[in-house]
Write a protein that holds these residues in place. Structure first.
Motif, PDB file in Angstrom:
ATOM      1  N   PHE A  43       0.839  -1.197   0.000  1.00 12.25           N
ATOM      2  CA  PHE A  43       0.000   0.000   0.000  1.00 12.25           C
ATOM      3  C   PHE A  43       0.867   1.238   0.000  1.00 12.25           C
ATOM      4  O   PHE A  43       2.039   1.200   0.357  1.00 12.25           O
ATOM      5  CB  PHE A  43      -0.965   0.001   1.198  1.00 12.25           C
ATOM      6  CG  PHE A  43      -0.320   0.319   2.533  1.00 12.25           C
ATOM      7  CD1 PHE A  43      -0.317   1.608   3.033  1.00 12.25           C
ATOM      8  CD2 PHE A  43       0.275  -0.681   3.288  1.00 12.25           C
ATOM      9  CE1 PHE A  43       0.267   1.901   4.254  1.00 12.25           C
ATOM     10  CE2 PHE A  43       0.853  -0.409   4.515  1.00 12.25           C
ATOM     11  CZ  PHE A  43       0.845   0.881   5.003  1.00 12.25           C
ATOM     12  N   GLU A  44       0.270   2.315  -0.438  1.00 10.74           N
ATOM     13  CA  GLU A  44       0.866   3.646  -0.329  1.00 10.74           C
ATOM     14  C   GLU A  44      -0.084   4.489   0.495  1.00 10.74           C
ATOM     15  O   GLU A  44      -1.288   4.255   0.487  1.00 10.74           O
ATOM     16  CB  GLU A  44       1.041   4.275  -1.711  1.00 10.74           C
ATOM     17  CG  GLU A  44       2.111   3.606  -2.532  1.00 10.74           C
ATOM     18  CD  GLU A  44       2.383   4.334  -3.829  1.00 10.74           C
ATOM     19  OE1 GLU A  44       2.171   5.571  -3.878  1.00 10.74           O
ATOM     20  OE2 GLU A  44       2.794   3.667  -4.770  1.00 10.74           O
ATOM     21  N   GLU A  47      -1.795  10.484   1.638  1.00 11.61           N
ATOM     22  CA  GLU A  47      -2.309  11.563   2.479  1.00 11.61           C
ATOM     23  C   GLU A  47      -2.635  11.034   3.867  1.00 11.61           C
ATOM     24  O   GLU A  47      -3.047   9.894   4.014  1.00 11.61           O
ATOM     25  CB  GLU A  47      -3.587  12.160   1.880  1.00 11.61           C
ATOM     26  CG  GLU A  47      -3.363  12.903   0.593  1.00 11.61           C
ATOM     27  CD  GLU A  47      -4.614  13.622   0.142  1.00 11.61           C
ATOM     28  OE1 GLU A  47      -5.344  14.149   1.009  1.00 11.61           O
ATOM     29  OE2 GLU A  47      -4.847  13.655  -1.068  1.00 11.61           O
ATOM     30  N   GLY A  48      -2.486  11.868   4.867  1.00 12.49           N
ATOM     31  CA  GLY A  48      -2.848  11.489   6.222  1.00 12.49           C
ATOM     32  C   GLY A  48      -1.864  10.526   6.850  1.00 12.49           C
ATOM     33  O   GLY A  48      -0.755  10.330   6.365  1.00 12.49           O
ATOM     34  N   SER A  49      -2.309   9.915   7.950  1.00 11.55           N
ATOM     35  CA  SER A  49      -1.445   8.981   8.663  1.00 11.55           C
ATOM     36  C   SER A  49      -1.829   7.549   8.309  1.00 11.55           C
ATOM     37  O   SER A  49      -2.906   7.293   7.778  1.00 11.55           O
ATOM     38  CB  SER A  49      -1.576   9.197  10.168  1.00 11.55           C
ATOM     39  OG  SER A  49      -2.913   8.976  10.565  1.00 11.55           O
ATOM     40  N   SER A  50      -0.934   6.633   8.610  1.00  9.24           N
ATOM     41  CA  SER A  50      -1.220   5.228   8.328  1.00  9.24           C
ATOM     42  C   SER A  50      -0.676   4.370   9.458  1.00  9.24           C
ATOM     43  O   SER A  50       0.037   4.840  10.336  1.00  9.24           O
ATOM     44  CB  SER A  50      -0.591   4.804   6.998  1.00  9.24           C
ATOM     45  OG  SER A  50       0.813   4.793   7.104  1.00  9.24           O
ATOM     46  N   ARG A  51      -1.020   3.119   9.395  1.00  5.70           N
ATOM     47  CA  ARG A  51      -0.446   2.101  10.267  1.00  5.70           C
ATOM     48  C   ARG A  51       0.194   1.070   9.345  1.00  5.70           C
ATOM     49  O   ARG A  51      -0.014   1.094   8.133  1.00  5.70           O
ATOM     50  CB  ARG A  51      -1.511   1.491  11.168  1.00  5.70           C
ATOM     51  CG  ARG A  51      -2.100   2.539  12.124  1.00  5.70           C
ATOM     52  CD  ARG A  51      -2.660   1.890  13.362  1.00  5.70           C
ATOM     53  NE  ARG A  51      -3.208   2.874  14.279  1.00  5.70           N
ATOM     54  CZ  ARG A  51      -2.510   3.483  15.233  1.00  5.70           C
ATOM     55  NH1 ARG A  51      -1.231   3.235  15.383  1.00  5.70           N
ATOM     56  NH2 ARG A  51      -3.089   4.339  16.035  1.00  5.70           N
ATOM     57  N   SER A  52       0.924   0.142   9.890  1.00  2.21           N
ATOM     58  CA  SER A  52       1.715  -0.774   9.064  1.00  2.21           C
ATOM     59  C   SER A  52       0.889  -1.876   8.404  1.00  2.21           C
ATOM     60  O   SER A  52       1.331  -2.476   7.427  1.00  2.21           O
ATOM     61  CB  SER A  52       2.836  -1.396   9.892  1.00  2.21           C
ATOM     62  OG  SER A  52       2.308  -2.095  11.007  1.00  2.21           O
ATOM     63  N   ARG A  53      -0.304  -2.173   8.924  1.00  2.00           N
ATOM     64  CA  ARG A  53      -1.158  -3.225   8.346  1.00  2.00           C
ATOM     65  C   ARG A  53      -2.553  -2.663   8.101  1.00  2.00           C
ATOM     66  O   ARG A  53      -3.069  -1.884   8.900  1.00  2.00           O
ATOM     67  CB  ARG A  53      -1.278  -4.409   9.299  1.00  2.00           C
ATOM     68  CG  ARG A  53       0.040  -5.068   9.587  1.00  2.00           C
ATOM     69  CD  ARG A  53      -0.135  -6.215  10.545  1.00  2.00           C
ATOM     70  NE  ARG A  53       1.179  -6.697  10.936  1.00  2.00           N
ATOM     71  CZ  ARG A  53       1.400  -7.894  11.421  1.00  2.00           C
ATOM     72  NH1 ARG A  53       0.420  -8.745  11.590  1.00  2.00           N
ATOM     73  NH2 ARG A  53       2.617  -8.255  11.753  1.00  2.00           N
ATOM     74  N   ASN A  54      -3.160  -3.124   7.013  1.00  2.00           N
ATOM     75  CA  ASN A  54      -4.519  -2.721   6.654  1.00  2.00           C
ATOM     76  C   ASN A  54      -5.344  -3.962   6.371  1.00  2.00           C
ATOM     77  O   ASN A  54      -4.866  -4.905   5.734  1.00  2.00           O
ATOM     78  CB  ASN A  54      -4.495  -1.826   5.416  1.00  2.00           C
ATOM     79  CG  ASN A  54      -3.697  -0.573   5.653  1.00  2.00           C
ATOM     80  OD1 ASN A  54      -4.136   0.333   6.341  1.00  2.00           O
ATOM     81  ND2 ASN A  54      -2.487  -0.526   5.111  1.00  2.00           N
ATOM     82  N   VAL A  55      -6.591  -3.943   6.840  1.00  2.00           N
ATOM     83  CA  VAL A  55      -7.492  -5.068   6.646  1.00  2.00           C
ATOM     84  C   VAL A  55      -8.880  -4.521   6.325  1.00  2.00           C
ATOM     85  O   VAL A  55      -9.325  -3.553   6.942  1.00  2.00           O
ATOM     86  CB  VAL A  55      -7.585  -5.933   7.931  1.00  2.00           C
ATOM     87  CG1 VAL A  55      -8.563  -7.081   7.756  1.00  2.00           C
ATOM     88  CG2 VAL A  55      -6.221  -6.448   8.342  1.00  2.00           C
TER      89      VAL A  55
END
Length: 100
Positions: A43-44, A47-55
């Motif tokens: 993933f990229e 914009e904004g913040s992210s966490r290391s895993r997405n579900v």
């Protein structure tokens, strides 16, 4: 009727401790007809913040998605996860209206 979804973003800080949580989830989700649409992967975050895993988990409808989250089984599993990870979970109703 629109489907329901969980959108989860997770940072795991103890992989070994997190494994028990991850291993228990499929049986819980299966009880409520949930299926993984996204489980990790590249993933990229432009914009904004992210966490290391997405579900992303899909359910038949919004009510079922909420029922799964509120179930005693999942509430107990949250307690397994919390010492080992930080999670943001959004439960959202899908869209089945007109498309562009």
């Amino acid at each position: 009727m629109a489907k329901g979804y969980w959108i989860g973003r997770v940072d795991v800080h103890n992989e070994d401790g997190y494994k028990a949580y991850a291993a228990a989830n499929p049986a819980i989700f299966k009880t409520f007809g949930g299926r993984f649409v996204v489980r990790g992967g590249k993933f990229e975050n432009p914009e904004g913040s992210s966490r290391s895993r997405n579900v992303v988990i899909e359910f038949a409808d919004y009510a079922t998605a909420l029922a799964c989250y509120r179930s005693p089984e999942y509430q107990a599993n949250i307690k397994v996860r919390q010492p080992h990870a930080i999670a943001d979970i959004v439960i959202i109703e899908g869209y089945d209206g007109p498309q562009p």
